[in-house]
Design an enzyme around this catalytic site. Structure first.
Site, PDB file in Angstrom:
ATOM      1  N   ARG A   7      73.396   9.446 -93.263  1.00  0.00           N
ATOM      2  CA  ARG A   7      72.580  10.217 -94.210  1.00  0.00           C
ATOM      3  C   ARG A   7      71.284  10.684 -93.554  1.00  0.00           C
ATOM      4  NH1 ARG A   7      70.679   7.086 -97.443  1.00  0.00           N
ATOM      5  NH2 ARG A   7      71.755   5.171 -96.834  1.00  0.00           N
TER       6      ARG A   7
ATOM      7  N   LYS B 169      75.884   9.090-102.298  1.00  0.00           N
ATOM      8  CA  LYS B 169      74.579   8.515-102.566  1.00  0.00           C
ATOM      9  C   LYS B 169      73.704   9.447-103.412  1.00  0.00           C
ATOM     10  CE  LYS B 169      74.294   4.257-101.160  1.00  0.00           C
ATOM     11  NZ  LYS B 169      75.536   3.723-100.615  1.00  0.00           N
TER      12      LYS B 169
ATOM     13  N   HIS C 174      72.319  -1.364-106.307  1.00  0.00           N
ATOM     14  CA  HIS C 174      72.970  -1.143-105.014  1.00  0.00           C
ATOM     15  C   HIS C 174      73.575  -2.471-104.605  1.00  0.00           C
ATOM     16  CE1 HIS C 174      72.743   0.162-100.515  1.00  0.00           C
ATOM     17  NE2 HIS C 174      73.880   0.507-101.062  1.00  0.00           N
TER      18      HIS C 174
ATOM     19  N   SER D 284      72.289  -1.276 -96.218  1.00  0.00           N
ATOM     20  CA  SER D 284      73.450  -0.867 -95.445  1.00  0.00           C
ATOM     21  C   SER D 284      73.732  -1.849 -94.306  1.00  0.00           C
ATOM     22  CB  SER D 284      73.177   0.517 -94.875  1.00  0.00           C
ATOM     23  OG  SER D 284      74.331   0.992 -94.257  1.00  0.00           O
TER      24      SER D 284
ATOM     25  N   LYS E 285      77.772  -6.137 -98.128  1.00  0.00           N
ATOM     26  CA  LYS E 285      78.222  -5.952 -99.513  1.00  0.00           C
ATOM     27  C   LYS E 285      79.734  -5.729 -99.575  1.00  0.00           C
ATOM     28  CE  LYS E 285      75.548  -2.452-100.357  1.00  0.00           C
ATOM     29  NZ  LYS E 285      74.865  -2.452 -99.046  1.00  0.00           N
ATOM     30  N   THR E 286      80.210  -4.764 -98.787  1.00  0.00           N
ATOM     31  CA  THR E 286      81.637  -4.448 -98.820  1.00  0.00           C
ATOM     32  C   THR E 286      82.449  -5.612 -98.262  1.00  0.00           C
ATOM     33  OG1 THR E 286      81.174  -2.102 -98.604  1.00  0.00           O
ATOM     34  CG2 THR E 286      83.394  -2.813 -98.029  1.00  0.00           C
TER      35      THR E 286
ATOM     36  N   ASP F 234      79.808  -1.344-103.869  1.00  0.00           N
ATOM     37  CA  ASP F 234      78.522  -0.737-103.497  1.00  0.00           C
ATOM     38  C   ASP F 234      77.586  -0.327-104.641  1.00  0.00           C
ATOM     39  OD1 ASP F 234      77.078   0.131-101.003  1.00  0.00           O
ATOM     40  OD2 ASP F 234      77.156   2.082-101.967  1.00  0.00           O
TER      41      ASP F 234
ATOM     42  N   ARG G 108      83.512   4.881 -90.652  1.00  0.00           N
ATOM     43  CA  ARG G 108      83.714   4.472 -92.048  1.00  0.00           C
ATOM     44  C   ARG G 108      85.107   4.771 -92.551  1.00  0.00           C
ATOM     45  NH1 ARG G 108      79.406   2.144 -95.386  1.00  0.00           N
ATOM     46  NH2 ARG G 108      77.524   2.448 -94.154  1.00  0.00           N
TER      47      ARG G 108
END
Ligand SMILES: Nc1ncnc2c1ncn2[C@@H]1O[C@H](COP(=O)(O)OP(=O)(O)OP(=O)(O)O)[C@@H](O)[C@H]1O
Ligand SMILES: O=C([O-])CC(=O)C(=O)O
Ligand SMILES: [Ca+2]
Ligand SMILES: [Mn+2]
Length: 648
Positions: A166, A311, A330, A348, A352-353, A367, A432
């Site tokens: 991003r 996002k 988030h 990031s 989390k994932t 997410d 990703r």
């Protein structure tokens, strides 16, 4: 046998009985088609409303209401793509020009009586590829987008172009009378202002670019599994890659839901590689990601990184949901067999994932979530996993999700076998995989659950001084939630090449719209009301800082997380660390006791103390800006939160 001039015997076909006439090994009845075209037309069966009906006039058997509905749908898309500055064009038509050319559904165009200002753009057709299926999008990508390949496991490998993460510095939010008061502006805020006029210039630029193409992709989909707070989104994009990415990441409507979709609540115009004009006011590069809340629109120029769409919509939810007393998070989220829900906050690359994808638990989402009075709901319909160094052994569920339908961004594969090398960083570290959530076998569909029991704050501490796990009281939870500390792992945000300490309020400062204390107050209220326990888990370094120590083994982190879920860790014996005052367990089954206190893992004790103080100082400095804000209705809580920081 008669001999011929060349000396070879002529083969004579014997006269046979009727059933023996033809000698063949094919027992099936031959095709009835008379021409190749006819044969090919037999191959495809008509399906739901995604397939354009061929010819309105001769739409035999299709009720007029269906014809009307299709027309309305196209008119809605036509309105989305209309220029704001010209009176005419483009003419939108449904279907791929190469496949459907002679018989297309066309939106009825306004009649122009010999318009003197007729332009070429008004004469041009723009073909709409509406909610295509993954298979159709694969074909579009492979035919038209360089760098698109099918990998050996069936995923679609794509390149996102020059940007592989991003671009937060290129994000703009329209400041008008309403948003000037409602949103968080100024130092520390992710919301960099632009005015309405500039937004319209960029919007027109994106729309003109999109309409200049032969075809554009349109996705109509949903956000949020909570049926009472579902948001309808339309994504207009130039690439099949973008369309498939959003197909996977947003909630996919059923054919019936699509039929009644109506007008979207929010529209994204993604012009991808087409840049913004740097002579335009507020533009500081050729990339611009613009959000206009009043118009309910977002424009993307000069970046093809698909995560901007994901996002951008998350930012929208951070605005819309708090207005309804719903907290946007988030975080990842999963649920145990007993219905115990855990949230995983973190920036990031903190896990989390990875950690919400747990073979022993139901995955609610990886997410983005909402926490309402009724419990939690996932905002999305898919997951977006980092795949650098991905291995089948360590992360089997993610590995197995990388199959047909999955978008694999910026990975490197073996030229011939198309076998992906997940260790290869040649294109980027931020490789990703985007896949629909149902590709995880124990996904909980619909993706909703009861109120959370555990709130786990993940930090990837590159300094290596935070303990692998600490139990937090409410004030500490709020302190660390507002601080949002991690060492940003390379790649996700453009331009960051190696880990550095970062503070990102609410573990997502890039996406929040209101002041961090608004979200923190809501979280405190909800945790208190539902009796949730806060935890701080360091998924980063141990035994030294980045460069000398090593990253904590994923297997140990998983054991820690298991003990949180089972309630075992609540029962452990605790001691308090110096400086941060964190409660750490002295023992935990499956994890070597000496790593539980980082003081034991550093060979150089002075270096440890020094680094600990240094990080403490960074926390303090970061928190200064929040010291003047009140959190919630209760003054005591604000004071307790301020006191919950490092002490030295
Ligand atoms: N101890 C650990 N705990 C968690 N993850 C670890 C650990 N050690 C290494 N990793 C790796 O760190 C990465 C964590 O990335 P993950 O995709 O889970 O981040 P995320 O928080 O979901 O980020 P984003 O918001 O960008 O999607 C994975 O590649 C994982 O394999
Ligand atoms: O947005 C991205 O590129 C990936 C992501 O989930 C994050 O950064 O939190
Ligand atoms: Ca993730
Ligand atoms: Mn994320």
């Amino acid at each position: 046998m008669a001999s011929h001039g060349n000396g070879l015997a002529k083969i004579e076909t014997q006269k046979m009985k009727e059933d023996k006439i033809i000698c063949h090994d094919d027992s099936a009845v031959p095709v009835t088609a008379q021409t190749e075209d006819e044969l090919h037309s037999l191959q495809k069966k008509k399906s739901g409303p995604n397939t354009p009906i061929k010819d309105i006039q001769s739409a035999f058997g299709i009720p007029t209401t269906e014809v009307e509905r299709q027309k309305q749908q196209l008119q809605s898309i036509s309105a989305s793509l209309a220029s704001l500055t010209r009176e005419t064009g483009p003419k939108v038509v449904k279907g791929d020009p190469r496949v459907e050319t002679p018989k297309l559904v066309q939106a009825s165009q306004p009649k122009h009586t010999a318009a003197p200002n007729i332009t070429d753009s008004a004469l041009k057709f723009t073909h709409i590829l509406y909610n295509l299926s993954p298979a159709e999008l694969y074909e579009q990508a492979i035919q038209n987008e360089k760098g698109s390949f099918i990998t050996s496991s069936g995923a679609l490998a794509t390149l996102s172009g020059a940007k592989t993460g991003r671009s937060p510095r290129d994000k703009r939010v329209v400041k008008d009378e309403t948003t000037a008061n409602e949103l968080w502006w100024g130092k520390g805020s992710p919301n960099i202002e632009m005015d309405e006029q500039t937004f319209l210039i960029n919007r027109e630029r994106a729309v003109d670019y999109l309409c200049s193409l032969e075809k554009v992709f349109v996705n109509d989909q949903f956000l949020n599994w909570d049926p009472n707070n579902r948001i309808k989104v339309r994504i207009v994009s130039a690439r099949a890659y973008h369309s498939l990415f959003m197909h996977n990441m947003c909630i996919r409507p059923t054919p019936e839901e699509l039929e009644n979709f109506g007008t979207p609540d929010f529209t994204i115009y993604n012009a991808g590689k087409f840049p913004c004009n740097r002579y335009t006011h507020y533009m500081t590069s050729s990339t611009s990601i613009d959000i206009n809340l009043a118009r309910r629109e977002m424009v993307i120029l000069g970046t093809q990184y698909a995560g901007e769409m994901k996002k951008g919509l998350f930012s929208l939810m951070h605005y819309l949901m708090p207005k309804r007393q719903i907290l946007s998070l988030h975080s990842g989220c999963n649920m145990g067999k007993e219905g115990d829900v855990a949230l995983f906050f973190g920036l990031s690359g903190t896990g989390k994932t990875t950690l919400s994808t747990d073979h022993n638990r139901y995955l609610i989402g990886d997410d983005e979530h909402c926490w309402s009075d009724h419990g939690v709901s996932n905002i999305e319909g898919g997951c977006y996993a980092k795949c650098i160094d991905l291995s089948r052994e360590k992360e089997p569920d993610i590995w197995n999700a990388i199959k047909f339908g999955t978008v694999l961004e910026n990975v490197v594969f073996e030229e011939r076998t198309r076998q992906v090398d997940y260790a290869d960083k040649s294109v980027t570290e931020n490789t990703r995989a985007a896949y629909p959530i149902e590709y995880i076998p124990n996904a909980k569909i619909p993706c909703v659950g009861p109120h959370p029991k555990n709130v786990i704050l993940l930090a990837c501490d590159a300094f290596g001084v935070l303990p692998p796990v600490s139990k937090l009281n409410l004030a500490q939870t709020m302190y660390h939630f507002i601080s949002g500390y991690t060492a940003l792992v390379a790649g996700t945000e453009d331009g960051i090449k190696e880990p550095t300490a970062t503070f990102s309020a609410c573990f997502g400062a890039a996406f929040i719209m209101l002041h961090p204390t608004k979200y923190a107050a809501m979280l405190a209220e909800k945790m208190q009301k539902h009796g949730a326990t806060g935890w701080l888990v360091n998924t980063g370094w141990s035994g030294g800082s980045y460069g000398s120590g090593g990253r904590i083994k994923l297997a140990y982190t998983r054991k820690i997380i298991d003990a949180i879920h089972s309630g075992e860790l609540l029962e452990a014996n605790y001691t308090k660390t110096e400086v941060f005052g964190l409660e750490i367990p002295t023992e935990l089954e499956g994890v070597p006791s000496q790593i539980l206190d980082p003081a034991n893992t550093w060979p150089d004790k002075n270096a440890y103390k020094e680094t600990l103080m240094k990080l403490g100082g960074l926390f303090r400095k970061n928190f200064e800006v929040f010291a003047n804000y009140k959190i919630g209705a209760d003054n005591n809580l604000t004071e307790e939160i301020l006191a919950a920081g490092p002490n030295f």
